[in-house]
Write a protein that holds these residues in place. Structure first.
Motif, short mmCIF file in Angstrom:
data_model
loop_
_atom_site.label_atom_id
_atom_site.label_comp_id
_atom_site.label_asym_id
_atom_site.label_seq_id
_atom_site.Cartn_x
_atom_site.Cartn_y
_atom_site.Cartn_z
N SER A 87 46.49 44.74 24.32
CA SER A 87 47.39 44.72 23.16
C SER A 87 48.66 43.99 23.54
CB SER A 87 47.67 46.14 22.66
OG SER A 87 48.21 46.94 23.67
N THR A 88 49.39 43.57 22.51
CA THR A 88 50.55 42.70 22.72
C THR A 88 51.80 43.27 22.07
OG1 THR A 88 49.95 41.40 20.77
CG2 THR A 88 49.10 40.64 22.91
N PHE A 89 52.02 44.56 22.27
CA PHE A 89 53.21 45.20 21.74
C PHE A 89 54.32 45.16 22.79
CE2 PHE A 89 49.63 46.96 19.44
CZ PHE A 89 50.06 46.83 18.12
N GLU A 90 55.55 45.37 22.39
CA GLU A 90 56.69 45.23 23.29
C GLU A 90 56.58 46.13 24.52
OE1 GLU A 90 61.54 45.57 23.20
OE2 GLU A 90 60.50 44.99 21.37
N SER A 91 55.94 47.27 24.40
CA SER A 91 55.83 48.20 25.53
C SER A 91 54.64 47.87 26.45
CB SER A 91 55.68 49.63 25.01
OG SER A 91 54.50 49.74 24.23
N ASP A 92 53.88 46.84 26.14
CA ASP A 92 52.68 46.51 26.92
C ASP A 92 53.01 45.71 28.19
OD1 ASP A 92 50.74 47.81 25.36
OD2 ASP A 92 50.75 46.16 23.93
N ASP A 93 52.09 45.85 29.15
CA ASP A 93 52.23 45.12 30.42
C ASP A 93 51.93 43.64 30.23
OD1 ASP A 93 52.71 47.57 31.62
OD2 ASP A 93 50.64 47.81 32.32
N THR A 94 52.45 42.83 31.15
CA THR A 94 52.22 41.39 31.10
C THR A 94 51.27 40.92 32.20
OG1 THR A 94 54.20 41.03 32.44
CG2 THR A 94 54.45 40.89 30.02
N CYS A 95 50.76 41.87 32.98
CA CYS A 95 49.86 41.54 34.09
C CYS A 95 48.61 42.41 33.98
CB CYS A 95 50.59 41.80 35.41
SG CYS A 95 49.77 41.11 36.85
N LEU A 96 47.44 41.78 33.94
CA LEU A 96 46.18 42.49 33.84
C LEU A 96 45.34 42.14 35.07
CD1 LEU A 96 44.19 44.28 32.25
CD2 LEU A 96 43.49 42.22 31.00
N THR A 97 45.16 43.12 35.95
CA THR A 97 44.44 42.88 37.21
C THR A 97 43.24 43.81 37.37
OG1 THR A 97 45.93 44.41 38.37
CG2 THR A 97 46.52 42.07 38.40
N THR A 98 42.74 44.35 36.27
CA THR A 98 41.65 45.35 36.35
C THR A 98 40.33 44.82 35.82
OG1 THR A 98 42.34 46.23 34.19
CG2 THR A 98 43.24 47.29 36.16
N MET A 99 40.21 43.52 35.58
CA MET A 99 38.97 42.96 35.03
C MET A 99 38.05 42.48 36.15
SD MET A 99 40.09 41.12 31.48
CE MET A 99 38.38 41.02 30.97
N GLN B 200 49.23 37.27 43.35
CA GLN B 200 48.18 36.33 43.75
C GLN B 200 46.83 36.95 43.45
OE1 GLN B 200 48.43 33.06 45.01
NE2 GLN B 200 46.24 33.11 44.57
N GLY B 201 46.06 36.28 42.60
CA GLY B 201 44.72 36.73 42.27
C GLY B 201 43.70 36.17 43.23
N GLU B 202 42.52 36.76 43.21
CA GLU B 202 41.45 36.39 44.13
C GLU B 202 40.83 35.03 43.80
OE1 GLU B 202 37.10 38.22 45.43
OE2 GLU B 202 38.11 39.04 43.71
N MET B 203 40.76 34.67 42.53
CA MET B 203 39.96 33.52 42.10
C MET B 203 40.83 32.36 41.61
SD MET B 203 36.91 35.70 40.33
CE MET B 203 35.66 34.42 40.51
N ALA B 204 41.48 31.69 42.55
CA ALA B 204 42.35 30.57 42.22
C ALA B 204 41.53 29.33 41.88
CB ALA B 204 43.27 30.28 43.39
N ASN B 205 42.03 28.57 40.91
CA ASN B 205 41.44 27.28 40.53
C ASN B 205 39.96 27.37 40.18
OD1 ASN B 205 43.95 25.84 40.99
ND2 ASN B 205 43.53 26.17 43.16
N GLN B 206 39.55 28.40 39.48
CA GLN B 206 38.16 28.60 39.07
C GLN B 206 38.04 28.43 37.55
OE1 GLN B 206 35.54 29.69 41.27
NE2 GLN B 206 36.99 29.27 42.91
N GLU B 207 36.86 28.06 37.10
CA GLU B 207 36.58 27.91 35.65
C GLU B 207 36.04 29.23 35.10
OE1 GLU B 207 36.79 25.36 33.35
OE2 GLU B 207 37.79 24.03 34.78
N VAL C 234 46.15 37.23 33.31
CA VAL C 234 44.95 37.97 33.67
C VAL C 234 44.36 37.40 34.97
CG1 VAL C 234 42.66 38.69 32.90
CG2 VAL C 234 44.47 38.29 31.20
N ALA C 235 44.07 38.31 35.92
CA ALA C 235 43.46 37.89 37.18
C ALA C 235 42.08 38.52 37.30
CB ALA C 235 44.33 38.30 38.36
N PRO C 236 41.03 37.84 36.80
CA PRO C 236 39.69 38.36 37.01
C PRO C 236 39.38 38.36 38.50
CG PRO C 236 39.64 36.28 35.77
CD PRO C 236 41.04 36.55 36.14
N TYR C 237 38.53 39.31 38.93
CA TYR C 237 38.22 39.37 40.35
C TYR C 237 36.80 39.91 40.56
CZ TYR C 237 38.78 44.46 40.40
OH TYR C 237 38.63 45.81 40.18
N VAL C 238 36.29 39.69 41.76
CA VAL C 238 35.00 40.22 42.16
C VAL C 238 35.20 41.31 43.20
CG1 VAL C 238 32.78 39.67 43.25
CG2 VAL C 238 33.81 38.05 41.64
#
Length: 189
Positions: free
Chosen positions: A174-186, A115-122, A96-100
């Motif tokens: 969700s974590t089903f076999e057909s689901d994506d492994t990258c979430l970049t919409t948060m 590459q996500g926007e918020m590297a090394n953030q808490e 998951v790549a949270p972003y602003v």
């Protein structure tokens, strides 16, 4: 003529080697199936794969490309063959790549390219299952690639809440076999 004889002899030796190896490998498989040690070997293999995924995300190891589907880690080191590793049967990988401000579309996570926007953030990460039971509730630091890597139980639906500096994003995953492994919409807001 002499080359043909040597080539023929080499083929016979190779065939015998394969025959004996295959017979020995089948014998080992049947013996291993009886031993309880095989379960710990599977655990060690899963830990090794999870460590490899972590090392790619942390950028401590590199390759021409490494991507992760819902079932496999696929590594291309630039040679003519790529290596594939099966993921654990009971765990699903989601990055998951949270972003602003900036994100990118993605479905299959590239450990070496995304590459996500918020590297090394808490971040504070809360994950609840469909019944509202907490699966995870802790502070997590994003990797140098700006992603938070999660290993979750397979075949489930979850609600995820990510908080950072008073901003929050929520999503259903969700974590089903057909689901994506990258979430970049948060997007944190």
């Amino acid at each position: 003529m002499r080359k043909k004889v040597l080539t023929g002899a080499g083929a016979v030796i190779a065939a015998l080697g394969i025959y004996f190896y295959a017979g020995h490998a089948d014998q080992n498989k049947s013996t291993e199936a009886v031993k309880p040690v095989s379960n710990s070997a599977q655990v060690n293999q899963a830990q090794d794969i999870k460590q490899m995924v972590h090392d790619y995300s942390a950028r401590t190891i590199t390759s021409q490309s490494a991507s992760i589907t819902s079932t496999q880690l696929i590594v291309d080191s630039g040679s003519s063959t790529e290596a594939t590793y099966d993921l654990p049967d009971n765990e699903f990988f989601l990055s998951v790549a949270p972003y602003v401000e900036k994100t990118h579309p993605c479905a299959t996570h590239s450990l070496t390219g995304c590459q996500g926007e918020m590297a090394n953030q808490e971040f504070d990460v809360l994950i609840e299952d469909a019944d509202g039971k907490e699966v995870m509730n802790r502070a997590v630091k994003s990797q140098p690639n700006g992603f938070i890597d999660l290993w979750l139980p397979r075949d489930q639906k979850y609600k995820i809440t990510i908080t950072h500096d008073g901003k929050q994003a929520k999503s259903e995953i969700s974590t089903f076999e057909s689901d994506d492994t990258c979430l970049t919409t948060m997007q944190l807001g």
